[in-house]
Design an enzyme around this catalytic site. Structure first.
Site, PDB file in Angstrom:
ATOM      1  N   SER A  64     -26.824 -21.462  30.961  1.00 31.81           N
ATOM      2  CA  SER A  64     -25.290 -21.518  31.566  1.00 31.81           C
ATOM      3  C   SER A  64     -24.679 -21.828  30.192  1.00 31.81           C
ATOM      4  O   SER A  64     -24.769 -22.715  29.480  1.00 31.81           O
ATOM      5  CB  SER A  64     -25.402 -22.902  32.394  1.00 31.81           C
ATOM      6  OG  SER A  64     -24.092 -23.074  32.382  1.00 31.81           O
ATOM      7  N   HIS A  77     -25.353 -17.416  33.280  1.00 35.04           N
ATOM      8  CA  HIS A  77     -25.067 -18.134  34.301  1.00 35.04           C
ATOM      9  C   HIS A  77     -23.409 -18.626  33.886  1.00 35.04           C
ATOM     10  O   HIS A  77     -23.301 -19.388  32.811  1.00 35.04           O
ATOM     11  CB  HIS A  77     -25.709 -19.156  34.864  1.00 35.04           C
ATOM     12  CG  HIS A  77     -25.364 -20.139  35.596  1.00 35.04           C
ATOM     13  ND1 HIS A  77     -25.918 -19.993  36.982  1.00 35.04           N
ATOM     14  CD2 HIS A  77     -25.024 -21.431  35.835  1.00 35.04           C
ATOM     15  CE1 HIS A  77     -25.255 -20.696  37.939  1.00 35.04           C
ATOM     16  NE2 HIS A  77     -24.797 -21.446  37.210  1.00 35.04           N
ATOM     17  N   ASP A 127     -20.579 -20.840  34.832  1.00 33.60           N
ATOM     18  CA  ASP A 127     -19.991 -21.951  35.513  1.00 33.60           C
ATOM     19  C   ASP A 127     -18.534 -21.926  35.754  1.00 33.60           C
ATOM     20  O   ASP A 127     -17.920 -22.380  34.655  1.00 33.60           O
ATOM     21  CB  ASP A 127     -20.613 -23.194  35.009  1.00 33.60           C
ATOM     22  CG  ASP A 127     -22.040 -23.167  35.338  1.00 33.60           C
ATOM     23  OD1 ASP A 127     -22.711 -23.934  34.480  1.00 33.60           O
ATOM     24  OD2 ASP A 127     -22.330 -23.352  36.487  1.00 33.60           O
ATOM     25  N   MET A 176     -15.111 -23.578  37.028  1.00 34.40           N
ATOM     26  CA  MET A 176     -14.674 -24.571  37.695  1.00 34.40           C
ATOM     27  C   MET A 176     -13.171 -24.795  37.912  1.00 34.40           C
ATOM     28  O   MET A 176     -12.429 -24.324  36.893  1.00 34.40           O
ATOM     29  CB  MET A 176     -15.305 -25.761  36.991  1.00 34.40           C
ATOM     30  CG  MET A 176     -16.790 -25.907  36.851  1.00 34.40           C
ATOM     31  SD  MET A 176     -17.306 -27.349  35.895  1.00 34.40           S
ATOM     32  CE  MET A 176     -19.262 -26.985  35.848  1.00 34.40           C
ATOM     33  N   HIS A 232     -21.194 -18.534  38.984  1.00 33.82           N
ATOM     34  CA  HIS A 232     -21.351 -19.784  40.039  1.00 33.82           C
ATOM     35  C   HIS A 232     -20.084 -20.252  40.189  1.00 33.82           C
ATOM     36  O   HIS A 232     -19.441 -20.968  39.487  1.00 33.82           O
ATOM     37  CB  HIS A 232     -22.274 -20.736  39.427  1.00 33.82           C
ATOM     38  CG  HIS A 232     -22.595 -22.066  40.250  1.00 33.82           C
ATOM     39  ND1 HIS A 232     -22.931 -23.233  39.835  1.00 33.82           N
ATOM     40  CD2 HIS A 232     -21.940 -22.385  41.525  1.00 33.82           C
ATOM     41  CE1 HIS A 232     -22.667 -24.286  40.509  1.00 33.82           C
ATOM     42  NE2 HIS A 232     -22.113 -23.786  41.407  1.00 33.82           N
ATOM     43  N   MET A 271     -17.360 -22.780  41.479  1.00 34.15           N
ATOM     44  CA  MET A 271     -17.044 -23.950  41.928  1.00 34.15           C
ATOM     45  C   MET A 271     -15.701 -23.945  42.048  1.00 34.15           C
ATOM     46  O   MET A 271     -15.096 -24.662  41.185  1.00 34.15           O
ATOM     47  CB  MET A 271     -17.576 -24.955  40.978  1.00 34.15           C
ATOM     48  CG  MET A 271     -19.311 -25.178  40.741  1.00 34.15           C
ATOM     49  SD  MET A 271     -20.212 -25.974  39.559  1.00 34.15           S
ATOM     50  CE  MET A 271     -19.980 -24.426  38.311  1.00 34.15           C
ATOM     51  N   MET A 306     -28.515 -27.056  43.945  1.00 34.62           N
ATOM     52  CA  MET A 306     -27.843 -27.617  43.110  1.00 34.62           C
ATOM     53  C   MET A 306     -28.827 -29.022  42.878  1.00 34.62           C
ATOM     54  O   MET A 306     -29.053 -29.846  43.860  1.00 34.62           O
ATOM     55  CB  MET A 306     -26.385 -28.463  43.293  1.00 34.62           C
ATOM     56  CG  MET A 306     -25.546 -27.126  43.203  1.00 34.62           C
ATOM     57  SD  MET A 306     -25.263 -26.332  41.687  1.00 34.62           S
ATOM     58  CE  MET A 306     -24.808 -27.667  40.403  1.00 34.62           C
ATOM     59  N   GLY A 348     -20.166 -30.042  38.283  1.00 34.00           N
ATOM     60  CA  GLY A 348     -18.851 -30.310  37.440  1.00 34.00           C
ATOM     61  C   GLY A 348     -19.269 -30.701  35.953  1.00 34.00           C
ATOM     62  O   GLY A 348     -18.249 -30.185  35.124  1.00 34.00           O
ATOM     63  N   PHE A 349     -20.475 -30.808  35.720  1.00 35.25           N
ATOM     64  CA  PHE A 349     -20.613 -30.989  34.316  1.00 35.25           C
ATOM     65  C   PHE A 349     -22.066 -30.734  33.965  1.00 35.25           C
ATOM     66  O   PHE A 349     -23.221 -30.742  34.766  1.00 35.25           O
ATOM     67  CB  PHE A 349     -20.479 -32.532  33.787  1.00 35.25           C
ATOM     68  CG  PHE A 349     -19.140 -33.119  34.366  1.00 35.25           C
ATOM     69  CD1 PHE A 349     -18.775 -33.611  35.473  1.00 35.25           C
ATOM     70  CD2 PHE A 349     -18.253 -32.928  33.416  1.00 35.25           C
ATOM     71  CE1 PHE A 349     -17.657 -33.910  36.131  1.00 35.25           C
ATOM     72  CE2 PHE A 349     -16.832 -33.476  33.699  1.00 35.25           C
ATOM     73  CZ  PHE A 349     -16.513 -33.868  35.110  1.00 35.25           C
ATOM     74  N   GLY A 350     -22.332 -30.238  32.671  1.00 31.45           N
ATOM     75  CA  GLY A 350     -23.725 -30.029  32.063  1.00 31.45           C
ATOM     76  C   GLY A 350     -24.195 -31.167  31.723  1.00 31.45           C
ATOM     77  O   GLY A 350     -23.541 -32.250  31.508  1.00 31.45           O
ATOM     78  N   GLY A 351     -25.424 -31.216  31.344  1.00 32.35           N
ATOM     79  CA  GLY A 351     -26.254 -32.350  30.654  1.00 32.35           C
ATOM     80  C   GLY A 351     -26.578 -33.767  31.668  1.00 32.35           C
ATOM     81  O   GLY A 351     -26.682 -34.698  31.050  1.00 32.35           O
ATOM     82  N   ASP A 375     -30.389 -25.259  39.644  1.00 31.29           N
ATOM     83  CA  ASP A 375     -29.325 -25.444  38.839  1.00 31.29           C
ATOM     84  C   ASP A 375     -28.961 -26.953  38.560  1.00 31.29           C
ATOM     85  O   ASP A 375     -28.260 -27.613  39.611  1.00 31.29           O
ATOM     86  CB  ASP A 375     -27.935 -24.749  39.435  1.00 31.29           C
ATOM     87  CG  ASP A 375     -26.984 -24.671  38.495  1.00 31.29           C
ATOM     88  OD1 ASP A 375     -25.799 -24.144  38.714  1.00 31.29           O
ATOM     89  OD2 ASP A 375     -27.066 -25.322  37.191  1.00 31.29           O
ATOM     90  N   GLY A 376     -29.300 -27.540  37.340  1.00 32.89           N
ATOM     91  CA  GLY A 376     -28.983 -28.746  36.820  1.00 32.89           C
ATOM     92  C   GLY A 376     -30.110 -29.779  36.536  1.00 32.89           C
ATOM     93  O   GLY A 376     -30.846 -30.145  37.272  1.00 32.89           O
ATOM     94  N   GLY A 377     -29.848 -29.947  35.323  1.00 31.47           N
ATOM     95  CA  GLY A 377     -30.854 -30.907  34.784  1.00 31.47           C
ATOM     96  C   GLY A 377     -32.256 -30.345  34.267  1.00 31.47           C
ATOM     97  O   GLY A 377     -33.338 -31.062  34.313  1.00 31.47           O
ATOM     98  N   GLY A 436     -28.544 -25.311  30.868  1.00 29.31           N
ATOM     99  CA  GLY A 436     -27.388 -25.197  30.065  1.00 29.31           C
ATOM    100  C   GLY A 436     -27.887 -26.071  28.769  1.00 29.31           C
ATOM    101  O   GLY A 436     -28.194 -25.394  27.773  1.00 29.31           O
ATOM    102  N   SER A 437     -27.832 -27.288  28.894  1.00 33.50           N
ATOM    103  CA  SER A 437     -28.044 -28.205  27.643  1.00 33.50           C
ATOM    104  C   SER A 437     -29.480 -28.053  27.086  1.00 33.50           C
ATOM    105  O   SER A 437     -29.623 -28.167  25.876  1.00 33.50           O
ATOM    106  CB  SER A 437     -27.846 -29.521  28.085  1.00 33.50           C
ATOM    107  OG  SER A 437     -28.421 -29.926  29.400  1.00 33.50           O
TER     108      SER A 437
END
Ligand code: DX5
Ligand code: ZN
Length: 227
Positions: free
Chosen positions: A9, A34, A36, A38, A73, A75, A144, A149-152, A182-184, A204-205
């Site tokens: 991402s 990816h 994102d 927003m 994606h 949002m 999700m 809304g946020f990475g990390g 998607d996420g973490g 992402g991160s």
């Protein structure tokens, strides 16, 4: 189970040099890129629009010039106009949150008629029922494992149960629908998502936060047992 795909991402990339970042992560082995998107309405953050997608389109290629899929994606709310603009800007897949569209089936039709593959995105507490009425029309389900809304952020374990349920519905449909999480996602939890039934992984991160993108991607692949 289709081959595992890794989709970095760019939300976690260096926004001051997105073109180089995209090329670097593709050279490091990324399968998809990816995006994102927003709007600071559907989610409390604002990122980029179709013009950035258009600018990055020529950079989303392998060293041998093969195009790399842009996995958008959304949002955003409403969905349809921005989806059409991203299709025009070179997106290959466009996913949206069903609760952000007044007419989900029409939004799916609109993305498909614009020539893109289409996906639905489900937030951690979102019900899956809408899937029953569009599963024959989509190419991707995005689960999700963080609140959008946020990475990390940290991985939300209940997403594993949702992945298992969706894997069952995809198998029952008999359709080649990809199951993206998607996420973490990190090297120490990606296997749990894979075992639950995911085959496409946004990170992402875990990638852009690492000093060596190729090593980070290789670690993710190794964790799911894919060379
Ligand atoms: C969150 C985005 C995710 C996020 C992933 O709203 O949809 O794609 O950027 O970032 P990490 O992998 O750092 O959780
Ligand atoms: Zn995302």
């Amino acid at each position: 189970m289709p081959a595992c795909l890794i989709a970095p991402s760019i939300l976690s990339a260096d926004f001051a040099c997105l073109g180089q970042e995209v090329r670097a992560v593709i050279d490091a082995g990324a399968d998809w890129i990816h995006f994102d998107v927003m709007d600071q309405h559907y989610v409390p953050n604002l990122t980029f629009g179709p013009m950035v997608c258009q600018a990055l389109r020529p950079h989303c290629v392998t060293a041998s010039g093969q195009p790399v899929p842009i996995d958008v994606h959304l949002m955003v709310e409403p969905v349809d106009a921005l989806a059409a603009a991203f299709a025009q800007a070179g997106a290959n897949l466009i996913s949206f949150h069903p609760d952000a569209s007044t007419h989900v089936h029409r939004s799916v039709q609109g993305i498909r008629s614009a020539g893109c593959k289409v996906g639905l995105v489900f937030n951690p507490a979102a019900p899956l029922e809408v899937l029953d009425w569009v599963i024959d029309d989509i190419d991707l389900v995005l689960i999700m494992s963080v609140n959008p809304g946020f990475g990390g952020q940290g991985f939300i374990d209940s997403a594993l149960r949702k992945i298992e349920v969706v894997r069952g519905r995809i198998t029952a449909s008999g359709k080649p629908i990809r199951l993206e999480v998607d996420g973490g996602i990190k090297a120490d939890n990606i296997r749990r998502a894979f075992d639950a039934g995911a085959d496409t992984f946004v990170a992402g991160s875990a990638i852009f936060g690492a000093p060596d993108y190729a090593l980070a991607i290789a670690d993710l692949r190794r964790a799911v047992g894919a060379a």
